[in-house]
Write an enzyme that holds these catalytic residues in place. Structure first.
Site, PDB file in Angstrom:
ATOM      1  N   VAL A  24       0.831  -1.193   0.000  1.00 16.49           N
ATOM      2  CA  VAL A  24       0.000   0.000   0.000  1.00 16.49           C
ATOM      3  C   VAL A  24       0.873   1.253   0.000  1.00 16.49           C
ATOM      4  O   VAL A  24       0.418   2.338   0.331  1.00 16.49           O
ATOM      5  CB  VAL A  24      -0.971   0.028   1.205  1.00 16.49           C
ATOM      6  N   ASP A  71      -2.329  -2.736  -3.848  1.00 18.31           N
ATOM      7  CA  ASP A  71      -3.155  -1.561  -4.123  1.00 18.31           C
ATOM      8  C   ASP A  71      -2.444  -0.585  -5.046  1.00 18.31           C
ATOM      9  O   ASP A  71      -3.074   0.323  -5.589  1.00 18.31           O
ATOM     10  CB  ASP A  71      -3.513  -0.863  -2.809  1.00 18.31           C
ATOM     11  N   SER A  97      -6.683   2.426  -1.401  1.00 15.79           N
ATOM     12  CA  SER A  97      -6.669   1.996   0.003  1.00 15.79           C
ATOM     13  C   SER A  97      -6.896   3.153   0.969  1.00 15.79           C
ATOM     14  O   SER A  97      -7.414   2.948   2.071  1.00 15.79           O
ATOM     15  CB  SER A  97      -5.352   1.294   0.336  1.00 15.79           C
ATOM     16  N   ARG A 106       4.119   2.274  -2.584  1.00 16.41           N
ATOM     17  CA  ARG A 106       4.307   2.706  -3.960  1.00 16.41           C
ATOM     18  C   ARG A 106       4.567   1.468  -4.815  1.00 16.41           C
ATOM     19  O   ARG A 106       5.274   0.554  -4.401  1.00 16.41           O
ATOM     20  CB  ARG A 106       5.501   3.675  -4.076  1.00 16.41           C
ATOM     21  N   GLU A 127       0.201   2.005 -13.712  1.00 15.43           N
ATOM     22  CA  GLU A 127      -1.215   2.171 -13.367  1.00 15.43           C
ATOM     23  C   GLU A 127      -1.935   2.909 -14.492  1.00 15.43           C
ATOM     24  O   GLU A 127      -1.400   3.893 -15.012  1.00 15.43           O
ATOM     25  CB  GLU A 127      -1.347   2.942 -12.049  1.00 15.43           C
ATOM     26  N   HIS A 146      -5.514   1.386  -6.469  1.00 16.94           N
ATOM     27  CA  HIS A 146      -4.912   2.539  -5.795  1.00 16.94           C
ATOM     28  C   HIS A 146      -5.985   3.320  -5.023  1.00 16.94           C
ATOM     29  O   HIS A 146      -6.164   4.528  -5.215  1.00 16.94           O
ATOM     30  CB  HIS A 146      -4.220   3.456  -6.792  1.00 16.94           C
TER      31      HIS A 146
END
Length: 330
Positions: free
Chosen positions: A231, A257, A283, A233, A262, A281
């Protein structure tokens, strides 16, 4: 702020401007812009609010920043704006530390429980109308390593301890007697002690020291029954080596996450691997988080306008706010 002039503020926000900016607009000339208009917005601007915290536009537009004094980013991580020219400049950098601490801690506890209680498989069996009794795991007494001892890591450690787990930390310096972690290991020596833990939670800031820290050697050092949670990077992890470790059974599962790329590409094997939980992404994104980010910026804007020390000043050499934050005037 420069003298008694009305300051000029550039706001990088994409198509949707940040909410509740009235207090800031009353005290500054505000230029809202997307990435394409950022160079024009930066020319003559005194401050920059990077509301679109995933944008990579700031380094490309930096040459236009001819009088910038302060840059604030609407996230805890500052890697999208921590490029060499900013590091070497006199521009003060602040972040939104504190906004996401408890929400991310709750997410981590949630995925730990999801693994221990096998919720994903229960849902699959429910959809297949299959009654299959299984035994689940206890989390009380399980050993957790939280890699990253900043505010989010500390909030996570406190919540996991409250659930009965045994939590240690990993940070830049090894030490004992920490109020939240007890023992803190040196993160540079990760493979030496990863095998002691049932869960490993990645929450380190992204720096030159931490990029790719979870690689083949790290996963090989973990227990085959260990679960990995990221959670922090995406770039903390060498994704191909995580996939290989999962396929080889070197670790038992992963909750992810954040990712190197991305959105996570549709052809990534992580989408369909057993015992892997993928979230986009999110959380730390609780209801109202955008307004909270603006509140944090607005409070700092008032300090900056009054010539008072700013909060959440990032040490640009370290890449994060030190444990004892140092104020700085804008």
């Amino acid at each position: 702020m420069i003298g008694s002039e009305i300051p000029v503020l550039a706001v990088l926000c994409g198509a949707e401007p940040p909410p509740d900016m009235a207090a800031v607009e009353a005290g500054a000339v505000v230029r809202y812009t997307d990435a394409s208009g950022l160079p024009e917005a930066l020319a003559g601007a005194d401050a920059l609010f990077v509301y679109d915290f995933l944008s990579t536009a700031v380094p490309k537009a930096w040459a236009a920043a001819d009088r910038l004094r302060w840059l604030h980013i609407a996230s805890a991580g500052v890697d999208p704006v921590l490029f060499p020219e900013l590091r070497e400049s006199d521009v003060v950098l602040t972040n939104s530390r504190g906004v996401f601490d408890d929400a991310i801690a709750e997410y981590v506890l949630g995925v730990v429980l999801a693994f221990a209680k096998d919720f994903a498989r229960s849902l699959d069996l429910q959809r297949a109308t299959t009654w299959r009794h299984r035994e689940s795991e206890r989390i009380a007494g399980r050993e957790v390593l939280v890699v990253g001892t900043g505010p989010i890591g500390r909030a996570t450690a406190r919540l996991l301890r409250a659930a009965g787990m045994r939590v240690s930390g990993a940070g830049r310096r090894a030490r004992t007697g920490d109020p939240d972690f007890g023992v803190v290991h040196e993160s540079a020596e990760l493979p030496r002690y990863l095998g002691e833990f049932d869960y490993v939670v990645a929450l380190a800031p992204l720096t030159d020291r931490t990029k790719g820290m979870f690689d083949a050697a790290a996963f090989a050092a973990m227990k085959p029954s260990a679960r990995f949670v990221n959670v922090g990077r995406g770039e903390l992890v060498v994704t191909s080596e995580l996939v290989a470790a999962l396929r080889a059974g070197e670790i038992a599962g992963a909750a992810l996450d954040v990712f190197e790329t991305e959105p996570l590409p549709a052809d990534s094997p992580l989408w369909t691997m057993p015992d892997v939980l993928v979230s986009p992404h999110m959380s730390g994104d609780f209801g109202g988080w955008r307004r909270t980010l603006v509140e944090v910026f607005t409070a700092n804007f008032r300090r900056w306008s009054a010539g008072e020390p700013l909060q959440n000043v990032v040490d640009k050499r370290l890449g994060y706010v030190p444990s004892q934050p140092q104020g700085a005037a804008g």
